[in-house]
Design a protein around this motif. Structure first.
Motif, PDB file in Angstrom:
ATOM      1  N   LYS A   7     -23.987   8.084  40.376  1.00  0.00           N
ATOM      2  CA  LYS A   7     -22.810   7.270  40.663  1.00  0.00           C
ATOM      3  C   LYS A   7     -22.972   6.395  41.898  1.00  0.00           C
ATOM      4  O   LYS A   7     -22.966   6.872  43.017  1.00  0.00           O
ATOM      5  N   LYS A   8     -23.139   5.107  41.659  1.00  0.00           N
ATOM      6  CA  LYS A   8     -23.254   4.147  42.750  1.00  0.00           C
ATOM      7  C   LYS A   8     -21.839   3.707  43.152  1.00  0.00           C
ATOM      8  O   LYS A   8     -21.032   3.376  42.298  1.00  0.00           O
ATOM      9  N   LYS A   9     -21.598   3.679  44.452  1.00  0.00           N
ATOM     10  CA  LYS A   9     -20.285   3.277  44.949  1.00  0.00           C
ATOM     11  C   LYS A   9     -20.378   1.929  45.639  1.00  0.00           C
ATOM     12  O   LYS A   9     -21.391   1.611  46.260  1.00  0.00           O
ATOM     13  N   ILE A  10     -19.307   1.167  45.516  1.00  0.00           N
ATOM     14  CA  ILE A  10     -19.211  -0.106  46.224  1.00  0.00           C
ATOM     15  C   ILE A  10     -17.901  -0.132  46.995  1.00  0.00           C
ATOM     16  O   ILE A  10     -16.834   0.070  46.435  1.00  0.00           O
ATOM     17  N   THR A  11     -18.028  -0.344  48.288  1.00  0.00           N
ATOM     18  CA  THR A  11     -16.842  -0.452  49.131  1.00  0.00           C
ATOM     19  C   THR A  11     -16.811  -1.768  49.887  1.00  0.00           C
ATOM     20  O   THR A  11     -15.843  -2.046  50.578  1.00  0.00           O
ATOM     21  N   SER A  12     -17.875  -2.557  49.734  1.00  0.00           N
ATOM     22  CA  SER A  12     -17.930  -3.824  50.459  1.00  0.00           C
ATOM     23  C   SER A  12     -18.874  -4.797  49.745  1.00  0.00           C
ATOM     24  O   SER A  12     -19.663  -4.396  48.889  1.00  0.00           O
ATOM     25  N   ALA A  13     -18.793  -6.055  50.144  1.00  0.00           N
ATOM     26  CA  ALA A  13     -19.700  -7.073  49.605  1.00  0.00           C
ATOM     27  C   ALA A  13     -21.144  -6.736  49.980  1.00  0.00           C
ATOM     28  O   ALA A  13     -22.066  -7.018  49.210  1.00  0.00           O
ATOM     29  N   LYS A  14     -21.339  -6.103  51.120  1.00  0.00           N
ATOM     30  CA  LYS A  14     -22.690  -5.718  51.525  1.00  0.00           C
ATOM     31  C   LYS A  14     -23.275  -4.696  50.544  1.00  0.00           C
ATOM     32  O   LYS A  14     -24.450  -4.778  50.184  1.00  0.00           O
ATOM     33  N   ASP A  15     -22.451  -3.732  50.087  1.00  0.00           N
ATOM     34  CA  ASP A  15     -22.917  -2.754  49.098  1.00  0.00           C
ATOM     35  C   ASP A  15     -23.358  -3.450  47.816  1.00  0.00           C
ATOM     36  O   ASP A  15     -24.403  -3.135  47.248  1.00  0.00           O
ATOM     37  N   ASP A 123     -28.783 -12.309  53.835  1.00  0.00           N
ATOM     38  CA  ASP A 123     -27.474 -12.939  53.917  1.00  0.00           C
ATOM     39  C   ASP A 123     -26.751 -12.903  52.579  1.00  0.00           C
ATOM     40  O   ASP A 123     -27.363 -12.841  51.516  1.00  0.00           O
ATOM     41  N   TYR A 124     -25.445 -12.934  52.666  1.00  0.00           N
ATOM     42  CA  TYR A 124     -24.604 -13.042  51.487  1.00  0.00           C
ATOM     43  C   TYR A 124     -23.308 -13.738  51.886  1.00  0.00           C
ATOM     44  O   TYR A 124     -22.963 -13.825  53.073  1.00  0.00           O
ATOM     45  N   TYR A 125     -22.611 -14.245  50.898  1.00  0.00           N
ATOM     46  CA  TYR A 125     -21.335 -14.900  51.121  1.00  0.00           C
ATOM     47  C   TYR A 125     -20.311 -14.213  50.229  1.00  0.00           C
ATOM     48  O   TYR A 125     -20.537 -14.056  49.033  1.00  0.00           O
TER      49      TYR A 125
END
Length: 135
Positions: A7-15, A123-125
Motif C-alpha cells: 500500500k503506497k500512500k500519498i499525502t503530498s505532491a512530493k509523494d 523539481d515539481y509543480y
C-alpha cells in the motif's frame, strides 16, 4: 496500470512526484523523452488505488476520466512530465487543467491536484500547492 506493490500512500505532491519518477524511470529510453500523463486515484487513508497512463503527448478529458468512471472514483490527481526539464506549466497546461477540473466537477469527480514533474531534476509543480485549484 494497477499498483501491485504494498500500500503506497500519498499525502503530498512530493509523494506523487517520487512515485511517478520511479515509474517513468522504468520506461524505455525512447519513451522517456515523450510527455506522459497519468491519472492517480487515492482511496481512504491516502492509499493509492490505481495509477493509469492515460496519454502520451496529447490529452483529452475522456482519457483522464475513463478508468475513474469505471472505478466509481470521486477524486483524481493528474500528473504529467516535462521532458524538457521546465518545471512551470505552459499556457496549454493551464487550459487543460481548467478543462479537466471543470469536466470533473460536472461528472462528480474532483481534481485534487495536477502535478508536473521534471525529468532532469527533483523539481515539481503542484497546481493545488500554488493555489490554482480550489479545493
Amino acid at each position: 496500470m494497477i499498483l501491485s506493490e504494498s500500500k503506497k500512500k500519498i499525502t503530498s505532491a512530493k509523494d506523487i512526484t517520487e512515485i511517478m519518477k520511479l515509474i517513468l524511470s522504468k520506461e524505455d529510453e525512447i519513451d522517456r523523452i515523450k510527455e506522459h500523463c497519468w491519472c492517480v486515484r487515492k482511496k481512504k487513508k491516502n492509499v493509492i488505488q490505481y495509477i493509469e497512463l492515460v496519454s502520451l503527448e496529447t490529452l483529452t478529458s475522456s482519457e483522464v476520466f475513463r478508468l475513474a468512471i469505471m472505478k466509481c472514483a470521486n477524486n483524481i490527481f493528474l500528473v504529467h512530465n516535462h521532458p524538457s526539464g521546465e518545471m512551470y506549466p505552459s499556457k496549454e497546461d493551464d487550459i487543460i487543467t481548467k478543462r479537466i477540473k471543470d469536466d470533473g466537477d460536472l461528472i462528480g469527480i474532483k481534481l485534487l491536484d495536477h502535478v508536473i514533474i521534471c525529468d532532469a531534476n527533483e523539481d515539481y509543480y503542484s497546481y493545488q500547492g500554488m493555489g490554482k485549484i480550489n479545493q
